[in-house]
Design a protein around this motif. Structure first.
Motif, PDB file in Angstrom:
ATOM      1  N   SER A 115      12.170  11.499 -30.569  1.00  0.00           N
ATOM      2  CA  SER A 115      12.840  12.725 -31.149  1.00  0.00           C
ATOM      3  C   SER A 115      13.914  14.013 -29.885  1.00  0.00           C
ATOM      4  CB  SER A 115      12.263  13.759 -31.795  1.00  0.00           C
ATOM      5  OG  SER A 115      12.365  14.793 -32.840  1.00  0.00           O
ATOM      6  N   THR A 143      16.679  13.263 -28.120  1.00  0.00           N
ATOM      7  CA  THR A 143      18.045  14.117 -28.914  1.00  0.00           C
ATOM      8  C   THR A 143      18.526  15.708 -28.668  1.00  0.00           C
ATOM      9  OG1 THR A 143      17.098  14.471 -30.515  1.00  0.00           O
ATOM     10  CG2 THR A 143      17.727  12.505 -30.677  1.00  0.00           C
ATOM     11  N   LYS A 160      20.117   3.344 -29.911  1.00  0.00           N
ATOM     12  CA  LYS A 160      18.929   5.176 -30.997  1.00  0.00           C
ATOM     13  C   LYS A 160      17.018   3.888 -30.834  1.00  0.00           C
ATOM     14  CE  LYS A 160      19.714   1.730 -35.564  1.00  0.00           C
ATOM     15  NZ  LYS A 160      20.287   2.108 -36.838  1.00  0.00           N
ATOM     16  N   TRP A 212      15.036   6.105 -37.489  1.00  0.00           N
ATOM     17  CA  TRP A 212      15.601   5.620 -36.107  1.00  0.00           C
ATOM     18  C   TRP A 212      16.312   7.388 -35.223  1.00  0.00           C
ATOM     19  CZ3 TRP A 212      15.642   1.830 -33.602  1.00  0.00           C
ATOM     20  CH2 TRP A 212      15.576  -0.010 -34.996  1.00  0.00           C
ATOM     21  N   PHE A 213      16.422   7.198 -34.471  1.00  0.00           N
ATOM     22  CA  PHE A 213      16.925   8.842 -33.084  1.00  0.00           C
ATOM     23  C   PHE A 213      18.011   8.198 -32.169  1.00  0.00           C
ATOM     24  CE2 PHE A 213      12.384   9.346 -34.235  1.00  0.00           C
ATOM     25  CZ  PHE A 213      12.555  11.037 -34.461  1.00  0.00           C
ATOM     26  N   GLU A 214      19.697   8.186 -32.648  1.00  0.00           N
ATOM     27  CA  GLU A 214      20.035   7.891 -31.593  1.00  0.00           C
ATOM     28  C   GLU A 214      20.455   9.059 -30.706  1.00  0.00           C
ATOM     29  OE1 GLU A 214      25.120   8.146 -32.471  1.00  0.00           O
ATOM     30  OE2 GLU A 214      24.105   6.991 -34.046  1.00  0.00           O
TER      31      GLU A 214
END
Length: 755
Positions: free
Chosen positions: A175, A178, A57, A49-51
């Protein structure tokens, strides 16, 4: 929930739940209309997961998790708030997972549910969060493809550069996104571009609700957990003198009996720190059944409590003031006597326009009517409960609460630990109506856990909840109208108050529509604890005001809707005063809409029609109730509602909320009442406290929303207040009798009508 974290990581848990057929992935997909059909689809959860921000996310495969930050208690904001995020993120709703955000003031801006403010106050922050994440994804794509960000478009979670033909789903850019700087002022969509907002989406927890999946605080369990019950005094105005723990310690499963004090002695209570009885008896055991049986058998000696006082702050921690809790065992007869007394005395003048006293002296005719309403119990479906596990250096709680932030401060003070060491996890609430804004349940559970050095679930019985307090206050309002010889309205005077607080909002309609207007307020001190109850204050003032305006219109020989529109036209074109808190044009708009939708002047044969309209919680609602007398029984045939609440995020959910509020209001108008004799509530459960039954609900409800481009406003509460007077006015047409006292059922029965 708590035990799963020790055994499984997040991704594994999601996979196992999905394969079991009852977890988050399957339930959400089913509701979103994309039910998985193969094992591969069931396992298609992100590996990583990318927040992008506190609310969003994104997985590497394009699946998106959106957090709903505000507590959910049936208003469906756990669906509607993520819809706002999804709209600006420009994501495919079928690829969205919704999770409840636990209480975290660093992560989320506002985490409360009350005052019908969740969508209104979340509107801009949520849109901004969604738009910011989208801009970061676009920035990542632009960097990857070496093209200008302005040339990249998005749609349903897909990034596209038409000039080069390049495409990617959000997960492929998550990715890198972020690392992109968060834009300060991201561009928001034009309302005309909305694809999700304004289109109904199913409740993201609907399947879990109807199939009985664990969602509520009452469902929560952990290994080694004890259960606790509260024994409070049998009457308001009493306290514990002594108790004999040995009378129950030998009973099966009973572990301990002790007293707790809810607040520290010098603690300045916040607006939501309400506890009817500061000292409570606690019984701890191995099961709710064993604890409840011990409560019945515990030998306790009670005594009258002396007068006391404490310091409290207003809403938002402002303006500390002293609260006096008088001694004595109060009765409903006493309350009525005091309210009648205060009605005759001068009140605190909160608004005066023109020369109302002079206008009344010149009047040829004065119409005066007094309206009253009793205490009401909240009666949420799920009884009060909370889980707590307090250790030497931290506290973790889980349960239903509408307003966790002020309670974290109370917990820190009472437990003697830093506020950052306290974690409050938010459960879905089985009803709130204002009751769960008050956090004594959290404090009680935490103090019990601290005392026994073990995790504990504190649970109330229905009798506990109905006799403990935090009721809707009992109210009274007197309206007077001055008329000249031609029945022209010269002045209006309202004097309103209650036990122990006043419901008056002096700057609402018809203030601003009359040259001469006077508003006075009063209140009577009491040791019976009250608090917010769906549309606080408004739930009574709308009933009194709109009933009086109906009778006044009849006295003046005018159509009820036309009379209200006439006043609103004056307030729009030539308003009196500068503090009027409503938009007269929008107010008039809902009356015109409901008049059109119900064909006001041509009711069906045998139908008796009443109207009411009110502004509260930033929204406008007009309602028409159609009543018939069938076999000597009043039957609510149909209710029409016209609503101006700005943009409607989730139309089906908004309609459902309106239908529920209307049924709730009709039930309370007919039957709602809690009385007292020597400090004792005369009704302790549903065998005596009458609730509306399915067969008594309206046979049909129509809800019509004004097509608006205004930002969304309140919705959970504004539907509720108008229906009281609309029902009263229709009953008058049906029976020839005006109804000045709630509930209406006893008066109808005196007219030989069945209820």
């Amino acid at each position: 929930m708590a035990t799963l974290d020790k055994k499984l990581d997040r991704r594994s848990f999601l996979k196992v739940s999905a394969l079991a057929g009852g977890g988050m992935v399957l339930s959400f997909s089913w509701l979103a209309g994309c039910k998985p059909t193969t094992e591969e689809e069931l396992l298609a959860m992100p590996k990583e997961w990318f927040e992008l921000n506190s609310y969003i996310k994104i997985g590497e495969n394009g699946v998106v998790t959106l957090y709903s930050s505000s507590p959910e208690f049936g208003q469906n904001i756990k669906t509607s708030m993520p819809m706002i995020l999804a709209e600006e993120l420009d994501v495919d709703w079928k690829k969205v997972i919704v999770e409840q955000g636990n209480f975290d003031t660093q992560r989320f801006q506002r985490q409360s549910a009350g005052g019908s403010q969740s969508i209104r106050q979340g509107w801009t922050p949520l849109r901004t969060a969604g738009a910011s994440a989208r801009a970061m994804l676009v920035g990542a794509a632009a960097k990857t493809w070496n093209v200008p960000a302005s040339e990249i478009t998005t749609s349903a979670g897909i990034l596209e550069h038409k000039g080069s033909g390049k495409k990617a789903h959000y997960g492929e850019m998550a990715s890198l996104a972020t690392t992109i700087e968060v834009p300060e002022n991201p561009e928001l969509k034009d309302i005309a571009e909305f694809k999700i907002i304004g289109n109904s989406k199913k409740n993201v927890e609907a399947e879990k609700i109807v199939t009985g999946k664990p969602l509520f605080g009452i469902d929560y369990k952990v290994e080694g957990m004890k259960y606790a019950g509260i024994v409070h005094p049998p009457a308001f105005g009493m306290k514990v003198k002594s108790f004999d723990a040995s009378s129950v310690l030998g009973m099966p499963g009973i572990q301990d009996v002790f007293t707790i004090n809810i607040f520290n002695e010098n603690y300045v209570r916040t607006f939501f720190d309400v506890a009817t009885f500061p000292e409570l008896l606690v019984v701890v055991g191995n099961s709710t059944w064993e604890v409840f049986q011990a409560k019945k058998n515990l030998k306790v000696e009670w005594e009258n409590a002396p007068e006391s006082s404490f310091t409290k702050t207003g809403f938002g921690g402002r303006n500390p003031f002293k609260v006096t809790v008088p001694e004595g065992l109060e009765s409903t007869a006493y309350h009525k006597e005091k309210m009648a007394e205060y009605t005759q005395k001068p009140g605190n003048v909160v608004r005066r326009d023109g020369d109302p006293e002079g206008a009344f002296k010149k009047a040829t005719k004065v119409l005066e009517r007094t309206y009253t309403a009793p205490f009401l119990a909240h009666n949420t479906m799920e009884p009060a409960n909370f889980f707590a596990h307090v250790t030497a250096d931290k506290a973790e709680l889980y349960g239903p609460t509408q307003w966790p932030e002020p309670m974290s401060a109370a917990l820190a003070d009472r437990l003697g630990m830093p506020i950052e060491n306290i974690k409050i996890n938010l459960a879905r609430m089985g009803g709130g109506f204002g009751l769960r804004a008050y956090g004594h349940h959290l404090l009680e559970a935490a103090l019990i856990s601290q005392k026994i050095a073990a995790p504990v679930k504190m649970v109330y019985t229905r009798e506990d909840e109905m006799t403990y307090g935090i009721y809707r206050p009992t109210y009274s309002a007197t309206y007077r109208a001055a008329l000249d010889e031609n029945d022209n309205l010269l002045a209006l005077h309202v004097k309103a108050g209650g036990v122990p607080e006043s419901p008056l909002s002096a700057n609402r309609f018809p203030a601003g529509a009359l040259d001469n207007y006077l508003a006075e307020s009063w209140q009577v001190e009491s040791n019976i604890t009250v608090g917010a109850f769906r549309a606080p204050g408004s739930n009574f003032m709308a009933a009194a005001e709109q009933s009086f305006l109906d009778e006044l219109a009849e006295e003046m020989g005018k159509d009820p809707i036309a009379f209200r529109l006439e006043l609103l036209k004056r307030a729009e074109t030539n308003p009196v005063g500068e503090r009027n808190d409503y938009d007269a044009k929008r107010y008039a708009g809902i009356l015109e809409l409901v008049r059109e939708k119900c064909n006001w002047n041509t009711p069906a044969a045998g139908v008796h029609r009443g109207v009411s309209a009110y502004f509260c919680h930033n929204s406008y609602v007009a309602e028409v109730v159609d009543t018939k007398i069938v076999d000597s029984k009043p039957v609510v045939e149909k209710v029409y509602a016209a609503v101006d609440c700005g943009i409607v995020v989730n139309p089906d959910a908004a309609t459902n909320m309106g239908e529920g509020a209307i049924v709730d209001g009709i039930g309370n108008a007919f039957f709602g009442e809690l009385a007292f004799e020597n400090g004792v509530a005369t009704k302790t459960n549903f065998d005596k406290y009458r609730m509306i039954r399915q067969k008594e609900a309206p046979r049909a409800i129509e809800v019509h929303f004004v097509d608006s481009k205004e930002d969304p406003t309140g919705l959970g509460e504004p539907f509720f207040p108008p229906v009281f007077a609309a029902l009263a006015n229709s009953l008058y047409k049906a029976t020839g009798k005006r109804y000045y006292e709630q509930p209406f059922a006893p008066q109808l029965e005196m007219q030989n009508l069945k209820m």
